[in-house]
Design a protein around this motif. Structure first.
Motif, PDB file in Angstrom:
ATOM      1  N   ASP B  53       0.860  -1.183   0.000  1.00 36.53           N
ATOM      2  CA  ASP B  53       0.000   0.000   0.000  1.00 36.53           C
ATOM      3  C   ASP B  53       0.892   1.227   0.000  1.00 36.53           C
ATOM      4  N   THR B  54       0.310   2.388   0.172  1.00 40.78           N
ATOM      5  CA  THR B  54       1.120   3.609   0.064  1.00 40.78           C
ATOM      6  C   THR B  54       2.204   3.646   1.128  1.00 40.78           C
ATOM      7  N   ALA B  55       1.889   3.142   2.331  1.00 40.04           N
ATOM      8  CA  ALA B  55       2.905   3.135   3.385  1.00 40.04           C
ATOM      9  C   ALA B  55       4.099   2.284   2.955  1.00 40.04           C
ATOM     10  N   TYR B  58       6.039   3.992   0.243  1.00 38.98           N
ATOM     11  CA  TYR B  58       6.859   5.062   0.821  1.00 38.98           C
ATOM     12  C   TYR B  58       8.159   4.498   1.371  1.00 38.98           C
TER      13      TYR B  58
END
Lengths: 257, 367
Positions: B53-55, B58
């Protein structure tokens, strides 16, 4: 995997204040779909949403989300489901005493498991993903315009990268350009992040542009569940009445030009 | 299913392999590893990443930055790659225009607080002025007053406070009589308990205690109600209809308390004296008839008047502070909470201050 069902509502009945709002509601939502729930005022759209979100215990019937029956689920099972969905409320429901960034951090801090610096960076990414300017991060909800509030609420709803997002009237009170922007944002997020959306809306432009399927709620049940164009051609009297308002007609005429 | 994100460096092949779920809740361990990473691998193998996911995206970008050199990340699934690209673009935009939390120096904060204090003082004066003018208006033309809401406010702030005041003042009467009785018994001057409790309750205890209870009860409710209306833009709605919120909402509250508070103090007097009467009988053997007879002879009527004369001022403090603080709320639920607290604290503080001033004035006038 791509087409599995993530929400199933079966034989849902709801009685509010001595009146049957839902008599027998059945439908299901597949992963990656964008579903819009429509219907006249007072037909129980919000009640349906609240039932799915476990904010209201239905009188009878079953609702399962991600394969968990949310009505009978234990606290911990429910929490596992709650971490996988995000909700954007109609009036945005941002925490008014926190800045936009803090609103998002509030959830991230609880569940993400990242360090503080990581959380702040991630929260800023969410703000960007929701289409806000980075400057908005340190503003309080009362300092934001209506459109920015909606986007901030969306940023908070996607904080934990949920697979399923509920939107209650996402475009209400927005100017056509912001509303269009939000429509594109929803489609982009579905494309890029593979999200599933369930929205309640009255916005005709959103309805013909965004959802895959439209669920028409009326007389306590699902009267139609199909693409927007097919629902519009449905000859059920309630649906005809819904689409006979002059705004719907004008929207059509405008589109044919 | 729930394999947490992990990262391993193989020194022999110089490859970093990433695996597991790179998503929120599964990445706390791998985050630490990334920031401690100090090898220079030849490639990053991301083919075993199960979800992202975006986490996670990142963190993967952070890893790429830490390795620095143009090390290829191979095997990353297409949809994860797309996500990584979106996140990277967003981070670049964020980093291209640094934004800091706006927080000024100490001097700035002191200056801001001073200006705000002055502005609050001025707005309080403006509020007082508006109320006085409205009151004069009502005296000239009583029909302008919202009689219906006046009655409603008397009911809410006065009538419904009767039970609590009866209970509190009875207890105060019992306590005062008991403490005085203990001392008086030593001198065999039991009967003086009547004079002492009578004067103390009529002059001081009843007006003060009743006003403090009403400040806690009504001042806060005014502040919370008006503050919520302000936050909901209901006050603005009234203004656009050409109606003054001060006239519609504040005036009935102030007048209602102006009428109700003296009556409540009188009610408190009755129960205070009743409480001491019960105590005098049970610990000192003074029966009710003797108590009342002595009360009539020894407690001058001026003590009742001196107690009651303070109540209009107290009522203005309670209602005025409550309404003023409510009007000062802005924007957030928290500010309504702060204003409600301030209403209670300031109202009680000012009541005690005013009571002290009254004592000095009465003393000076030899009353």
């Amino acid at each position: 995997m791509a087409q599995d069902t993530i929400i199933t509502v079966s034989h849902l009945k709801n009685q509010l204040g001595g009146k049957w709002v839902h008599q027998d509601v059945n439908f299901s939502v597949k992963r990656g779909e964008i579903i819009a729930i429509i219907g006249g005022s007072g037909c129980g759209k919000t009640t349906l949403l609240r039932s799915i979100l476990c904010l209201l215990k239905p009188t009878a019937g079953d609702i399962s989300v991600f394969g968990t029956n949310v009505i009978t689920a234990s606290e911990s099972a429910l929490l596992a489901v709650q971490k996988r969905w995000g909700v954007m409320f109609q009036s945005s429901a941002l925490f008014s005493s926190l800045t936009v960034l803090e609103n998002i951090l509030y959830v991230l801090n609880e569940y993400s498991g990242l360090s503080h610096t990581g959380q702040v960076e991630l929260a800023k990414i969410k703000i960007m993903l929701a289409g806000l300017e980075p400057e908005a991060a340190y503003k309080y909800p009362s300092e934001l315009s209506g459109g920015m509030k909606k986007r901030a609420a969306l940023a908070r709803a996607i904080a934990l990268d949920p697979e399923l997002i509920f939107l209650d009237e996402p475009t209400s009170g927005l100017d056509p350009r912001s509303a269009g922007g939000l429509d594109d944002l929803i489609l982009d997020m579905r494309k890029n992040l593979g999200l599933t959306f369930v929205m309640v809306t009255h916005d005709t432009d959103t309805l013909c542009y965004v959802p895959d399927r439209v669920i028409f709620l009326g007389e306590g049940r699902v009267l139609a569940c199909d693409t927007f164009d097919a629902v519009k051609k449905n000859h059920h009297p309630t649906i005809l009445a819904y689409f006979s308002g002059h705004r719907m007609q004008r929207g059509e005429a405008w589109k044919e030009k | 299913m729930n394999a947490p994100a992990s990262m391993q460096f193989h020194p022999d092949t110089q490859v970093v392999t990433l695996s597991g779920h790179w998503s929120s809740g599964h990445i706390s361990a791998v985050e630490k590893l990334i920031y401690q990473f100090h090898f220079s691998p030849q490639s990053v193998d991301a083919s075993n990443i199960l979800s992202m996911d975006t986490a996670g995206a990142y963190l993967l970008r952070e890893l790429q930055l830490i390795i620095k050199k143009d090390i290829p990340t191979i095997g990353l699934k297409d949809k994860f790659n797309a996500l990584l690209k979106i996140v990277s673009e967003d981070i670049e935009i964020i980093e291209s225009k640094p934004i800091a939390s706006p927080r000024g120096s100490m001097l700035y904060e002191i200056g801001k607080a001073t200006v705000e204090l002055w502005a609050h003082f001025l707005s309080f004066l403006a509020f007082l002025g508006e109320i006085v003018i409205l009151l004069l208006d009502i005296v000239i033309n009583p029909l302008r007053l919202q009689w219906r809401s006046l009655v409603h406010e008397i009911d809410m702030g006065g009538y419904r406070a009767l039970p609590i005041i009866a209970v509190m003042m009875s207890l105060i009467g019992v306590v005062v009589a008991y403490q005085l009785g203990v001392q008086l018994k030593i001198y065999a001057a039991n009967i003086y308990v009547v004079d002492l409790t009578g004067v103390a309750i009529l002059r001081e205890f009843s007006p003060l205690i009743v006003s403090v209870i009403i400040a806690g009860r009504t001042s806060t409710s005014f502040a919370a109600a008006l503050g919520t209306m302000k936050v909901n833009e209901e006050l603005d709605a009234l203004r656009t209809m050409g109606l003054s919120p001060a006239e519609r909402l504040v005036l009935p509250k102030i007048i209602a308390l102006f009428i109700a508070l003296p009556l409540l103090v009188m009610w408190g007097n009755i129960f205070g004296v009743f409480g001491s009467m019960v105590m005098a009988k049970s610990t000192m053997g003074i029966d009710f008839t003797a108590f009342l007879e002595r009360f009539r002879q020894e407690v001058a009527i001026k003590h009742l008047y001196l107690g009651l004369v303070k109540t209009p001022i107290f009522s203005l403090i309670i209602a005025g502070i409550g309404c003023y603080q409510g009007f000062q709320a802005e924007g957030s639920a928290e500010s309504v909470g702060i204003r409600t607290t301030k209403a209670a604290v300031q109202a009680i503080f000012l009541i005690i201050l005013a009571d002290g001033l009254f004592s000095i004035i009465f003393n000076w006038m030899e009353l």
